[in-house]
Write a protein that holds these residues in place. Structure first.
Motif, short mmCIF file in Angstrom:
data_model
loop_
_atom_site.label_atom_id
_atom_site.label_comp_id
_atom_site.label_asym_id
_atom_site.label_seq_id
_atom_site.Cartn_x
_atom_site.Cartn_y
_atom_site.Cartn_z
N LEU A 3 -19.00 -29.26 5.66
CA LEU A 3 -19.45 -30.59 5.28
C LEU A 3 -19.31 -31.49 6.50
O LEU A 3 -18.20 -31.78 6.94
N GLU A 5 -19.68 -34.98 8.64
CA GLU A 5 -19.69 -36.43 8.49
C GLU A 5 -19.40 -37.06 9.85
O GLU A 5 -18.94 -36.39 10.78
N ASN A 27 -26.55 -33.77 3.57
CA ASN A 27 -26.27 -35.19 3.32
C ASN A 27 -26.99 -36.00 4.40
O ASN A 27 -27.65 -35.45 5.29
N VAL A 44 -26.37 -30.39 -2.52
CA VAL A 44 -25.09 -30.70 -3.16
C VAL A 44 -24.89 -29.81 -4.38
O VAL A 44 -23.80 -29.26 -4.61
N THR A 61 -14.43 -29.41 6.85
CA THR A 61 -15.10 -30.65 7.23
C THR A 61 -14.61 -31.10 8.59
O THR A 61 -13.43 -30.90 8.92
N SER A 66 -15.45 -37.54 4.95
CA SER A 66 -16.03 -36.78 3.85
C SER A 66 -15.15 -36.75 2.59
O SER A 66 -15.56 -36.20 1.57
N HIS A 68 -14.38 -38.94 0.37
CA HIS A 68 -15.00 -39.54 -0.82
C HIS A 68 -15.98 -38.56 -1.47
O HIS A 68 -16.03 -38.44 -2.70
N TRP A 69 -16.76 -37.85 -0.65
CA TRP A 69 -17.72 -36.85 -1.18
C TRP A 69 -16.98 -35.77 -1.96
O TRP A 69 -17.42 -35.36 -3.04
N ILE A 70 -15.89 -35.29 -1.41
CA ILE A 70 -15.12 -34.24 -2.08
C ILE A 70 -14.55 -34.74 -3.40
O ILE A 70 -14.59 -34.04 -4.42
N GLU A 72 -15.79 -37.02 -5.25
CA GLU A 72 -16.89 -37.25 -6.19
C GLU A 72 -17.48 -35.96 -6.73
O GLU A 72 -17.75 -35.85 -7.93
N HIS A 73 -17.65 -34.96 -5.86
CA HIS A 73 -18.38 -33.76 -6.26
C HIS A 73 -17.50 -32.55 -6.56
O HIS A 73 -17.96 -31.61 -7.24
#
Length: 389
Positions: A3, A5, A27, A44, A61, A66, A68-70, A72-73
Protein backbone atom coordinates in the motif's frame (compact mmCIF):
# COMPACT_ATOMS: atom_id res chain seq x y z
CA UNK A 1 0.63 -6.68 -1.26
CA UNK A 2 1.90 -3.17 -0.86
CA UNK A 3 0.00 0.00 0.00
CA UNK A 4 1.76 3.13 -1.24
CA UNK A 5 1.22 6.55 0.25
CA UNK A 6 3.01 9.89 0.37
CA UNK A 7 5.19 11.67 0.91
CA UNK A 8 7.81 9.60 -0.93
CA UNK A 9 8.56 6.40 -2.83
CA UNK A 10 12.20 5.72 -3.70
CA UNK A 11 13.36 4.52 -7.11
CA UNK A 12 14.62 1.38 -5.42
CA UNK A 13 11.16 0.57 -4.03
CA UNK A 14 9.59 1.25 -7.45
CA UNK A 15 12.12 -1.08 -9.06
CA UNK A 16 11.45 -3.74 -6.41
CA UNK A 17 7.71 -3.59 -7.04
CA UNK A 18 8.21 -4.07 -10.77
CA UNK A 19 10.86 -6.79 -10.61
CA UNK A 20 9.19 -8.78 -7.84
CA UNK A 21 5.71 -8.20 -9.30
CA UNK A 22 4.33 -7.06 -5.95
CA UNK A 23 0.58 -6.33 -6.11
CA UNK A 24 0.00 -2.62 -5.50
CA UNK A 25 -3.30 -1.53 -3.99
CA UNK A 26 -4.88 1.10 -6.21
CA UNK A 27 -5.33 4.57 -4.71
CA UNK A 28 -4.82 8.15 -5.80
CA UNK A 29 -1.19 8.18 -4.68
CA UNK A 30 -0.18 4.97 -6.48
CA UNK A 31 -1.79 6.34 -9.65
CA UNK A 32 0.72 9.17 -9.53
CA UNK A 33 3.64 6.77 -9.01
CA UNK A 34 2.85 4.18 -11.69
CA UNK A 35 0.89 4.34 -14.92
CA UNK A 36 -1.58 1.43 -15.08
CA UNK A 37 0.14 -0.05 -18.13
CA UNK A 38 3.49 0.27 -16.34
CA UNK A 39 2.45 -1.46 -13.11
CA UNK A 40 -0.95 -3.16 -12.87
CA UNK A 41 -2.72 -2.48 -9.58
CA UNK A 42 -5.43 -4.25 -7.64
CA UNK A 43 -8.64 -2.64 -6.46
CA UNK A 44 -9.54 -1.95 -2.85
CA UNK A 45 -12.19 -4.66 -3.11
CA UNK A 46 -9.65 -7.22 -4.34
CA UNK A 47 -7.22 -6.28 -1.57
CA UNK A 48 -9.93 -6.71 1.05
CA UNK A 49 -10.93 -10.10 -0.39
CA UNK A 50 -7.32 -11.28 -0.33
CA UNK A 51 -7.11 -10.41 3.34
CA UNK A 52 -10.37 -12.25 4.04
CA UNK A 53 -9.37 -15.34 2.07
CA UNK A 54 -5.91 -15.61 3.58
CA UNK A 55 -5.42 -14.60 7.23
CA UNK A 56 -1.64 -14.80 6.67
CA UNK A 57 -1.68 -12.40 3.72
CA UNK A 58 1.26 -10.02 4.08
CA UNK A 59 0.85 -6.29 3.54
CA UNK A 60 3.55 -3.64 3.64
CA UNK A 61 3.22 0.11 3.52
CA UNK A 62 5.96 2.64 2.85
CA UNK A 63 4.26 5.35 4.92
CA UNK A 64 2.16 5.71 8.03
CA UNK A 65 -0.04 8.06 6.01
CA UNK A 66 -1.81 4.83 5.04
CA UNK A 67 -3.01 4.11 8.59
CA UNK A 68 -6.41 5.70 7.96
CA UNK A 69 -6.92 3.45 4.90
CA UNK A 70 -6.14 0.36 6.96
CA UNK A 71 -8.51 1.42 9.72
CA UNK A 72 -11.26 2.04 7.17
CA UNK A 73 -10.88 -1.04 4.98
CA UNK A 74 -9.22 -3.69 7.17
CA UNK A 75 -11.14 -3.24 10.42
CA UNK A 76 -12.01 -6.97 10.36
CA UNK A 77 -8.32 -7.84 10.83
CA UNK A 78 -6.06 -7.39 13.85
CA UNK A 79 -4.00 -4.72 12.03
CA UNK A 80 -5.77 -1.54 13.26
CA UNK A 81 -5.47 -2.70 16.87
CA UNK A 82 -1.80 -3.58 16.52
CA UNK A 83 -1.05 -0.28 14.79
CA UNK A 84 -2.69 1.70 17.58
CA UNK A 85 -0.95 -0.39 20.21
CA UNK A 86 2.46 0.53 18.82
CA UNK A 87 1.80 3.96 17.35
CA UNK A 88 0.34 5.44 20.54
CA UNK A 89 3.33 5.68 22.86
CA UNK A 90 1.21 5.76 26.02
CA UNK A 91 -0.51 2.49 25.10
CA UNK A 92 2.88 1.06 24.13
CA UNK A 93 4.33 1.86 27.55
CA UNK A 94 1.29 0.36 29.25
CA UNK A 95 1.74 -2.80 27.16
CA UNK A 96 5.35 -3.18 28.28
CA UNK A 97 4.79 -2.32 31.94
CA UNK A 98 5.18 -6.02 32.95
CA UNK A 99 8.69 -5.99 31.45
CA UNK A 100 9.63 -2.56 32.82
CA UNK A 101 7.56 -2.04 35.98
CA UNK A 102 9.71 0.85 37.28
CA UNK A 103 9.84 2.80 34.04
CA UNK A 104 8.48 6.34 34.46
CA UNK A 105 5.98 7.76 31.96
CA UNK A 106 3.04 10.14 32.13
CA UNK A 107 0.53 11.35 29.55
CA UNK A 108 0.06 15.15 29.32
CA UNK A 109 -2.50 16.89 27.09
CA UNK A 110 -0.85 19.44 24.78
CA UNK A 111 -3.01 22.21 26.19
CA UNK A 112 -1.74 21.47 29.71
CA UNK A 113 2.00 21.39 28.99
CA UNK A 114 2.54 24.99 30.09
CA UNK A 115 0.72 24.50 33.41
CA UNK A 116 2.12 21.06 34.27
CA UNK A 117 4.35 20.99 37.34
CA UNK A 118 7.29 18.78 36.42
CA UNK A 119 9.30 19.42 39.59
CA UNK A 120 8.32 15.99 40.92
CA UNK A 121 9.32 14.14 37.75
CA UNK A 122 12.46 12.01 37.54
CA UNK A 123 15.15 13.94 35.69
CA UNK A 124 16.26 13.80 32.99
CA UNK A 125 13.12 12.91 31.03
CA UNK A 126 11.98 13.05 27.41
CA UNK A 127 8.88 14.90 26.26
CA UNK A 128 7.37 13.99 22.88
CA UNK A 129 4.02 13.58 21.11
CA UNK A 130 2.15 10.41 22.06
CA UNK A 131 1.66 9.90 18.31
CA UNK A 132 4.64 11.26 16.43
CA UNK A 133 7.13 10.89 13.60
CA UNK A 134 10.72 11.83 12.68
CA UNK A 135 11.76 13.27 16.10
CA UNK A 136 9.33 16.17 15.66
CA UNK A 137 8.45 17.75 19.00
CA UNK A 138 10.95 15.60 20.91
CA UNK A 139 13.05 17.24 23.64
CA UNK A 140 15.18 16.20 26.59
CA UNK A 141 14.51 17.97 29.89
CA UNK A 142 17.40 17.97 32.37
CA UNK A 143 16.00 20.25 35.07
CA UNK A 144 12.82 22.03 36.10
CA UNK A 145 13.77 25.51 34.94
CA UNK A 146 14.23 24.26 31.34
CA UNK A 147 10.56 23.29 31.11
CA UNK A 148 8.97 26.67 30.15
CA UNK A 149 11.45 27.23 27.32
CA UNK A 150 10.99 23.70 25.99
CA UNK A 151 7.19 24.09 26.04
CA UNK A 152 7.60 27.26 23.95
CA UNK A 153 9.78 25.38 21.44
CA UNK A 154 7.25 22.54 21.24
CA UNK A 155 4.40 25.01 20.67
CA UNK A 156 6.26 26.70 17.81
CA UNK A 157 7.30 23.39 16.26
CA UNK A 158 3.76 22.02 16.36
CA UNK A 159 2.55 25.08 14.46
CA UNK A 160 5.12 24.40 11.75
CA UNK A 161 4.67 20.65 11.28
CA UNK A 162 1.15 19.64 12.28
CA UNK A 163 -0.16 20.21 8.73
CA UNK A 164 2.48 17.96 7.11
CA UNK A 165 1.09 14.60 8.18
CA UNK A 166 -2.33 13.14 9.02
CA UNK A 167 -3.31 12.79 12.69
CA UNK A 168 -2.66 9.04 12.56
CA UNK A 169 1.02 9.90 11.97
CA UNK A 170 1.56 13.09 13.96
CA UNK A 171 -1.01 14.14 16.55
CA UNK A 172 -0.23 16.94 18.97
CA UNK A 173 -3.33 16.33 21.12
CA UNK A 174 -1.39 14.45 23.79
CA UNK A 175 2.26 14.25 24.78
CA UNK A 176 4.13 11.71 26.85
CA UNK A 177 6.81 12.49 29.42
CA UNK A 178 9.00 9.45 29.95
CA UNK A 179 12.30 8.49 31.51
CA UNK A 180 15.39 9.33 29.50
CA UNK A 181 16.95 6.01 28.57
CA UNK A 182 20.72 6.11 28.81
CA UNK A 183 22.86 4.06 26.48
CA UNK A 184 23.50 3.44 22.79
CA UNK A 185 20.53 3.81 20.46
CA UNK A 186 19.76 1.34 17.68
CA UNK A 187 17.09 1.03 14.99
CA UNK A 188 16.00 -2.37 13.72
CA UNK A 189 14.04 -3.27 10.61
CA UNK A 190 12.35 -6.62 11.16
CA UNK A 191 9.24 -8.67 10.67
CA UNK A 192 7.35 -11.25 12.67
CA UNK A 193 6.56 -14.43 10.75
CA UNK A 194 3.43 -16.58 10.94
CA UNK A 195 4.69 -18.20 14.14
CA UNK A 196 5.45 -14.86 15.77
CA UNK A 197 9.21 -15.33 15.44
CA UNK A 198 11.16 -12.13 14.73
CA UNK A 199 13.33 -11.98 11.62
CA UNK A 200 15.94 -9.21 11.68
CA UNK A 201 16.61 -7.51 8.34
CA UNK A 202 18.76 -4.56 9.36
CA UNK A 203 20.38 -3.12 12.50
CA UNK A 204 21.58 0.48 12.60
CA UNK A 205 23.33 2.53 15.24
CA UNK A 206 21.95 6.03 15.77
CA UNK A 207 24.68 8.62 16.23
CA UNK A 208 24.16 11.79 18.27
CA UNK A 209 26.23 14.96 18.57
CA UNK A 210 25.50 15.35 22.31
CA UNK A 211 23.20 14.06 25.04
CA UNK A 212 20.78 16.90 24.16
CA UNK A 213 20.64 15.94 20.51
CA UNK A 214 17.27 14.36 19.65
CA UNK A 215 17.63 14.56 15.86
CA UNK A 216 17.68 11.74 13.30
CA UNK A 217 20.76 13.08 11.49
CA UNK A 218 22.98 9.97 11.13
CA UNK A 219 22.35 6.22 11.22
CA UNK A 220 25.14 3.74 10.47
CA UNK A 221 25.37 0.01 9.93
CA UNK A 222 28.38 -2.26 9.64
CA UNK A 223 29.54 -5.80 10.25
CA UNK A 224 30.35 -4.93 13.86
CA UNK A 225 27.05 -3.14 14.52
CA UNK A 226 25.07 -6.05 13.08
CA UNK A 227 26.96 -9.10 14.32
CA UNK A 228 27.33 -7.87 17.91
CA UNK A 229 23.61 -7.18 18.24
CA UNK A 230 21.83 -9.95 16.35
CA UNK A 231 21.33 -12.40 19.20
CA UNK A 232 20.34 -9.99 22.01
CA UNK A 233 18.05 -7.98 19.71
CA UNK A 234 16.30 -11.13 18.52
CA UNK A 235 15.70 -12.24 22.13
CA UNK A 236 14.25 -8.83 22.97
CA UNK A 237 12.05 -8.71 19.86
CA UNK A 238 10.71 -12.17 20.66
CA UNK A 239 9.81 -11.12 24.20
CA UNK A 240 8.10 -7.94 23.04
CA UNK A 241 6.30 -9.69 20.17
CA UNK A 242 4.94 -12.35 22.50
CA UNK A 243 3.37 -9.73 24.77
CA UNK A 244 1.94 -7.84 21.78
CA UNK A 245 0.78 -10.99 20.01
CA UNK A 246 2.05 -10.08 16.53
CA UNK A 247 2.43 -12.31 13.48
CA UNK A 248 2.94 -11.53 9.79
CA UNK A 249 3.89 -7.98 10.68
CA UNK A 250 6.68 -5.63 9.58
CA UNK A 251 8.14 -3.09 12.00
CA UNK A 252 10.82 -0.47 12.50
CA UNK A 253 11.91 -0.71 16.13
CA UNK A 254 14.02 1.78 18.07
CA UNK A 255 15.75 0.80 21.31
CA UNK A 256 18.54 1.83 23.65
CA UNK A 257 21.07 -0.54 25.19
CA UNK A 258 22.62 0.44 28.51
CA UNK A 259 26.12 -0.32 29.77
CA UNK A 260 25.12 -3.72 31.20
CA UNK A 261 23.33 -4.79 28.01
CA UNK A 262 19.73 -4.15 29.09
CA UNK A 263 17.58 -3.36 26.03
CA UNK A 264 14.82 -0.79 26.56
CA UNK A 265 12.44 0.03 23.69
CA UNK A 266 11.88 3.61 22.57
CA UNK A 267 9.15 3.00 20.00
CA UNK A 268 7.82 0.65 17.35
CA UNK A 269 6.73 1.96 13.96
CA UNK A 270 4.14 -0.49 12.60
CA UNK A 271 3.79 -2.11 9.16
CA UNK A 272 6.83 -0.40 7.67
CA UNK A 273 10.58 -0.04 7.87
CA UNK A 274 12.41 3.30 8.15
CA UNK A 275 10.47 6.36 6.98
CA UNK A 276 10.97 7.98 3.58
CA UNK A 277 12.34 4.64 2.29
CA UNK A 278 15.62 5.31 4.11
CA UNK A 279 16.65 2.25 6.08
CA UNK A 280 15.40 -0.39 3.62
CA UNK A 281 17.45 1.24 0.88
CA UNK A 282 20.42 1.55 3.26
CA UNK A 283 20.24 -2.22 3.75
CA UNK A 284 20.56 -2.68 -0.01
CA UNK A 285 23.62 -0.42 -0.17
CA UNK A 286 25.22 -2.03 2.89
CA UNK A 287 24.32 -5.71 2.67
CA UNK A 288 23.21 -6.25 -0.91
CA UNK A 289 19.82 -7.78 -0.23
CA UNK A 290 16.31 -6.45 -0.63
CA UNK A 291 14.43 -6.32 2.67
CA UNK A 292 11.15 -5.43 0.98
CA UNK A 293 11.35 -8.71 -0.93
CA UNK A 294 12.59 -10.64 2.10
CA UNK A 295 9.52 -9.64 4.12
CA UNK A 296 6.94 -10.17 1.39
CA UNK A 297 8.55 -13.47 0.30
CA UNK A 298 9.09 -14.67 3.89
CA UNK A 299 12.86 -15.01 3.50
CA UNK A 300 15.53 -14.84 6.21
CA UNK A 301 18.99 -13.34 5.65
CA UNK A 302 22.13 -15.48 5.92
CA UNK A 303 24.07 -13.00 8.02
CA UNK A 304 27.29 -15.03 8.12
CA UNK A 305 27.50 -14.89 4.33
CA UNK A 306 26.30 -11.28 4.01
CA UNK A 307 28.83 -9.91 6.50
CA UNK A 308 31.78 -12.12 5.54
CA UNK A 309 33.70 -9.49 3.54
CA UNK A 310 32.54 -6.28 5.21
CA UNK A 311 35.34 -5.69 7.74
CA UNK A 312 36.12 -2.01 8.22
CA UNK A 313 33.20 -0.77 6.09
CA UNK A 314 30.57 1.60 7.52
CA UNK A 315 27.41 2.49 5.62
CA UNK A 316 25.26 5.44 6.61
CA UNK A 317 22.10 7.33 5.86
CA UNK A 318 22.33 11.04 6.67
CA UNK A 319 19.07 12.90 7.26
CA UNK A 320 19.49 16.50 6.17
CA UNK A 321 16.94 18.02 8.51
CA UNK A 322 16.59 21.79 8.28
CA UNK A 323 18.60 22.86 11.32
CA UNK A 324 19.60 26.23 9.84
CA UNK A 325 17.07 28.24 11.81
CA UNK A 326 15.67 29.53 8.51
CA UNK A 327 12.22 28.79 7.10
CA UNK A 328 12.31 26.71 3.94
CA UNK A 329 10.35 29.39 2.11
CA UNK A 330 13.16 31.87 2.83
CA UNK A 331 15.93 29.65 1.41
CA UNK A 332 16.77 30.25 -2.27
CA UNK A 333 18.88 27.13 -2.79
CA UNK A 334 20.77 24.28 -1.13
CA UNK A 335 24.22 23.32 -2.46
CA UNK A 336 24.05 19.53 -2.68
CA UNK A 337 27.29 19.33 -4.68
CA UNK A 338 29.24 21.15 -1.99
CA UNK A 339 27.70 18.90 0.64
CA UNK A 340 28.83 15.75 -1.17
CA UNK A 341 32.46 16.88 -1.14
CA UNK A 342 32.43 16.10 2.60
CA UNK A 343 32.02 12.38 1.89
CA UNK A 344 34.75 10.07 0.64
CA UNK A 345 32.28 7.76 -1.10
CA UNK A 346 28.75 9.16 -1.40
CA UNK A 347 26.50 6.47 -2.85
CA UNK A 348 23.31 8.43 -3.42
CA UNK A 349 21.77 11.81 -2.68
CA UNK A 350 18.00 12.33 -2.55
CA UNK A 351 16.70 15.86 -2.75
CA UNK A 352 13.53 16.84 -0.91
CA UNK A 353 11.33 19.90 -1.46
CA UNK A 354 12.52 21.79 1.61
CA UNK A 355 9.90 24.47 1.11
CA UNK A 356 7.19 21.94 1.92
CA UNK A 357 9.04 19.63 4.32
CA UNK A 358 11.50 20.48 7.12
CA UNK A 359 14.43 18.69 5.49
CA UNK A 360 16.71 19.09 2.48
CA UNK A 361 17.07 15.41 1.66
CA UNK A 362 19.13 12.33 2.41
CA UNK A 363 22.65 11.10 1.67
CA UNK A 364 23.70 7.45 1.58
CA UNK A 365 27.44 6.98 2.04
CA UNK A 366 30.14 4.37 2.49
CA UNK A 367 32.95 5.20 4.91
CA UNK A 368 36.06 3.43 6.13
CA UNK A 369 35.88 2.79 9.87
CA UNK A 370 39.06 4.84 10.37
CA UNK A 371 37.50 7.82 8.55
CA UNK A 372 34.42 8.35 10.70
CA UNK A 373 35.30 12.03 11.10
CA UNK A 374 33.31 12.79 7.94
CA UNK A 375 30.15 11.53 9.62
CA UNK A 376 30.82 13.39 12.86
CA UNK A 377 31.33 16.61 10.88
CA UNK A 378 27.92 16.39 9.25
CA UNK A 379 26.44 15.27 12.56
CA UNK A 380 27.38 18.57 14.21
CA UNK A 381 26.71 20.86 11.22
CA UNK A 382 23.67 23.15 11.21
CA UNK A 383 23.90 23.09 7.37
CA UNK A 384 23.93 26.89 7.04
CA UNK A 385 27.09 26.70 4.94
CA UNK A 386 25.10 24.97 2.18
CA UNK A 387 22.18 27.37 1.84
CA UNK A 388 21.63 30.63 0.01
CA UNK A 389 19.05 33.09 1.29
Amino acid sequence: MILLEGPYVSDFLKQTIKECRIPVIRNSFSAGVFAEEEQPTISVEEAVQRMKRNPEQLIYTNSENSIHWIEEHLSFTSLPGKINLFKNKVRFRELLRPLFPDYFFQSIPFGELATTDVSGFSFPFIIKPAVGFFSMGVYKVDKTDEWPGIVEKITEEVKLVQHLYPKEVFDSTDFIAEASIEGTEYAIDCYYNAQGEPVILNIMKHLFSSDKDMSDRVYITSKEVTSSNLKPMKRFLKEMGTIAGVQNFAAHVEVRVDEVGCIVPIEVNPMRFGGWCTTPDLAWHAHGFNIYDYFLSKKEPDWDRLLAEKDGEVFSVVVLDNSTGKEGADIRSFDYEKLLTNFGNPLEVRKVDYRNYPLFGFVFAQTKSEQMDELFRILTSDLTEYIRI
